[in-house]
Design a protein around this motif. Structure first.
Motif, PDB file in Angstrom:
ATOM      1  N   LEU A 102     -34.738 -22.874  15.951  1.00 55.87           N
ATOM      2  CA  LEU A 102     -34.438 -23.363  14.607  1.00 55.87           C
ATOM      3  C   LEU A 102     -35.399 -22.765  13.605  1.00 55.87           C
ATOM      4  CD1 LEU A 102     -34.391 -27.161  15.478  1.00 55.87           C
ATOM      5  CD2 LEU A 102     -32.383 -25.744  15.165  1.00 55.87           C
ATOM      6  N   VAL A 103     -34.969 -22.710  12.366  1.00 55.80           N
ATOM      7  CA  VAL A 103     -35.876 -22.386  11.275  1.00 55.80           C
ATOM      8  C   VAL A 103     -35.718 -23.490  10.226  1.00 55.80           C
ATOM      9  CG1 VAL A 103     -34.252 -20.839  10.081  1.00 55.80           C
ATOM     10  CG2 VAL A 103     -36.701 -20.600   9.707  1.00 55.80           C
ATOM     11  N   ASP A 104     -36.856 -24.097   9.850  1.00 53.08           N
ATOM     12  CA  ASP A 104     -36.847 -25.170   8.850  1.00 53.08           C
ATOM     13  C   ASP A 104     -36.616 -24.585   7.465  1.00 53.08           C
ATOM     14  OD1 ASP A 104     -37.325 -27.089  10.724  1.00 53.08           O
ATOM     15  OD2 ASP A 104     -39.489 -27.161  10.395  1.00 53.08           O
ATOM     16  N   ASP A 105     -36.357 -25.472   6.497  1.00 54.36           N
ATOM     17  CA  ASP A 105     -36.151 -25.021   5.128  1.00 54.36           C
ATOM     18  C   ASP A 105     -37.416 -24.417   4.526  1.00 54.36           C
ATOM     19  OD1 ASP A 105     -37.408 -27.456   5.076  1.00 54.36           O
ATOM     20  OD2 ASP A 105     -35.940 -28.436   3.793  1.00 54.36           O
ATOM     21  N   ASP A 106     -38.581 -24.676   5.148  1.00 53.60           N
ATOM     22  CA  ASP A 106     -39.820 -24.063   4.656  1.00 53.60           C
ATOM     23  C   ASP A 106     -40.153 -22.764   5.393  1.00 53.60           C
ATOM     24  OD1 ASP A 106     -40.579 -25.046   7.088  1.00 53.60           O
ATOM     25  OD2 ASP A 106     -42.291 -26.193   6.358  1.00 53.60           O
ATOM     26  N   GLY A 107     -39.258 -22.298   6.277  1.00 52.35           N
ATOM     27  CA  GLY A 107     -39.442 -21.018   6.957  1.00 52.35           C
ATOM     28  C   GLY A 107     -40.132 -21.094   8.310  1.00 52.35           C
ATOM     29  N   THR A 108     -40.463 -22.286   8.778  1.00 52.40           N
ATOM     30  CA  THR A 108     -41.136 -22.451  10.061  1.00 52.40           C
ATOM     31  C   THR A 108     -40.110 -22.369  11.187  1.00 52.40           C
ATOM     32  OG1 THR A 108     -42.712 -23.948   9.013  1.00 52.40           O
ATOM     33  CG2 THR A 108     -42.634 -23.957  11.420  1.00 52.40           C
ATOM     34  N   GLU A 109     -40.365 -21.470  12.127  1.00 50.93           N
ATOM     35  CA  GLU A 109     -39.463 -21.329  13.260  1.00 50.93           C
ATOM     36  C   GLU A 109     -40.020 -22.100  14.449  1.00 50.93           C
ATOM     37  OE1 GLU A 109     -37.630 -17.848  16.114  1.00 50.93           O
ATOM     38  OE2 GLU A 109     -38.083 -17.340  14.027  1.00 50.93           O
ATOM     39  N   ARG A 111     -38.707 -23.965  18.558  1.00 50.29           N
ATOM     40  CA  ARG A 111     -37.696 -24.137  19.598  1.00 50.29           C
ATOM     41  C   ARG A 111     -37.756 -25.574  20.098  1.00 50.29           C
ATOM     42  NH1 ARG A 111     -35.377 -19.812  21.935  1.00 50.29           N
ATOM     43  NH2 ARG A 111     -35.204 -20.853  23.949  1.00 50.29           N
ATOM     44  N   VAL A 112     -36.590 -26.150  20.317  1.00 50.96           N
ATOM     45  CA  VAL A 112     -36.507 -27.491  20.875  1.00 50.96           C
ATOM     46  C   VAL A 112     -35.466 -27.493  21.990  1.00 50.96           C
ATOM     47  CG1 VAL A 112     -37.203 -28.683  18.755  1.00 50.96           C
ATOM     48  CG2 VAL A 112     -34.786 -28.283  19.194  1.00 50.96           C
ATOM     49  N   ARG A 113     -35.596 -28.469  22.867  1.00 51.84           N
ATOM     50  CA  ARG A 113     -34.594 -28.671  23.915  1.00 51.84           C
ATOM     51  C   ARG A 113     -34.139 -30.115  23.838  1.00 51.84           C
ATOM     52  NH1 ARG A 113     -35.012 -28.530  30.482  1.00 51.84           N
ATOM     53  NH2 ARG A 113     -32.763 -28.633  30.812  1.00 51.84           N
ATOM     54  N   ILE A 114     -32.840 -30.332  23.950  1.00 47.40           N
ATOM     55  CA  ILE A 114     -32.283 -31.673  23.901  1.00 47.40           C
ATOM     56  C   ILE A 114     -32.220 -32.226  25.324  1.00 47.40           C
ATOM     57  CG2 ILE A 114     -30.272 -33.071  23.320  1.00 47.40           C
ATOM     58  CD1 ILE A 114     -29.681 -31.082  21.083  1.00 47.40           C
ATOM     59  N   VAL A 115     -32.937 -33.338  25.531  1.00 48.10           N
ATOM     60  CA  VAL A 115     -33.008 -33.977  26.849  1.00 48.10           C
ATOM     61  C   VAL A 115     -32.719 -35.469  26.701  1.00 48.10           C
ATOM     62  CG1 VAL A 115     -34.630 -32.271  27.786  1.00 48.10           C
ATOM     63  CG2 VAL A 115     -35.504 -34.315  26.653  1.00 48.10           C
ATOM     64  N   PRO A 122     -42.649 -34.414  23.046  1.00 46.84           N
ATOM     65  CA  PRO A 122     -42.896 -33.541  21.896  1.00 46.84           C
ATOM     66  C   PRO A 122     -43.858 -32.395  22.203  1.00 46.84           C
ATOM     67  CG  PRO A 122     -43.067 -35.844  21.249  1.00 46.84           C
ATOM     68  CD  PRO A 122     -42.947 -35.814  22.743  1.00 46.84           C
ATOM     69  N   ALA A 123     -44.792 -32.595  23.121  1.00 45.13           N
ATOM     70  CA  ALA A 123     -45.739 -31.532  23.468  1.00 45.13           C
ATOM     71  C   ALA A 123     -45.028 -30.345  24.112  1.00 45.13           C
ATOM     72  CB  ALA A 123     -46.812 -32.066  24.413  1.00 45.13           C
ATOM     73  N   ARG A 124     -43.915 -30.598  24.791  1.00 45.17           N
ATOM     74  CA  ARG A 124     -43.140 -29.514  25.407  1.00 45.17           C
ATOM     75  C   ARG A 124     -41.919 -29.156  24.571  1.00 45.17           C
ATOM     76  NH1 ARG A 124     -42.930 -31.703  31.447  1.00 45.17           N
ATOM     77  NH2 ARG A 124     -41.166 -32.734  30.496  1.00 45.17           N
ATOM     78  N   SER A 125     -41.865 -29.645  23.331  1.00 41.47           N
ATOM     79  CA  SER A 125     -40.753 -29.403  22.403  1.00 41.47           C
ATOM     80  C   SER A 125     -39.428 -29.900  22.965  1.00 41.47           C
ATOM     81  CB  SER A 125     -40.652 -27.926  22.044  1.00 41.47           C
ATOM     82  OG  SER A 125     -41.797 -27.496  21.385  1.00 41.47           O
ATOM     83  N   GLU A 126     -39.463 -31.034  23.655  1.00 39.80           N
ATOM     84  CA  GLU A 126     -38.254 -31.660  24.159  1.00 39.80           C
ATOM     85  C   GLU A 126     -37.972 -32.897  23.314  1.00 39.80           C
ATOM     86  OE1 GLU A 126     -38.519 -30.346  28.826  1.00 39.80           O
ATOM     87  OE2 GLU A 126     -39.280 -32.321  28.265  1.00 39.80           O
TER      88      GLU A 126
END
Length: 167
Positions: A102-109, A111-115, A122-126
């Motif tokens: 993903l890229v946020d509206d402020d330009g930050t890219e 990665r997330v995983r839906i579990v 959150p530490a593992r971007s899940e």
């Protein structure tokens, strides 16, 4: 009289195979390793005499209650969870188990995983499938801009890539 706690909202009963393995491993560790150690410590502390002023005994009994509570919860929860072992037919859209760039509206890219709600970290971007972000992303395709209403306010994210780990 105890403090009232409202019932925990029912989470989606889905889990990834990795999440199921972690929960079963935690249950096994609590039951076969931690509980016997604490039980032995409580027995040893009980031999020391007056239990009302014995800190080791009091703490041990409290820890046993915590372990038993967690064991009960995990046992019941694992009975109702559905392990998702198959990938969806449509790999171009976001579904359970997807990894999304993903890229946020402020330009930050990022990665997330839906579990599932029992395994998010959150530490593992899940993120949990029940979260506002996941709910907004479900069913969307690459290139779509999604509006997410979160506790911090509304923001927009663009889906850059969608991939599914092999099960």
């Amino acid at each position: 009289m105890g403090r009232y706690r409202p019932p925990r909202p029912k989470g989606t009963a889905l889990i990834t195979p990795e999440g199921e393995t972690r929960l079963r491993r935690e249950l096994d560790t609590l039951w076969r390793t931690e509980r016997p150690k604490v039980t032995q410590a409580v027995q040893d502390a009980a031999k020391n005499g007056d239990r009302s002023e014995n800190g080791d005994y009091i703490y041990g009994k409290k820890r046993l209650r915590e372990i038993d509570s967690r064991v009960r919860f995990l046992s019941k929860r694992l009975e109702v969870l559905q392990v998702v072992r198959e990938l969806p037919d449509d790999h171009t859209r976001v579904f359970f188990g997807a990894r999304i760039a993903l890229v946020d509206d402020d330009g930050t890219e990022r990665r997330v995983r839906i579990v599932g709600p029992d395994e998010f970290d959150p530490a593992r971007s899940e993120i949990s499938i029940d979260s506002p972000m996941a709910r907004a992303l479900l069913g969307k395709s690459e290139g779509e801009v999604v509006s997410v209403v979160a506790p911090g306010g509304e923001r927009e994210v663009e889906i850059l890539r969608i991939d599914y780990p092999s099960l």
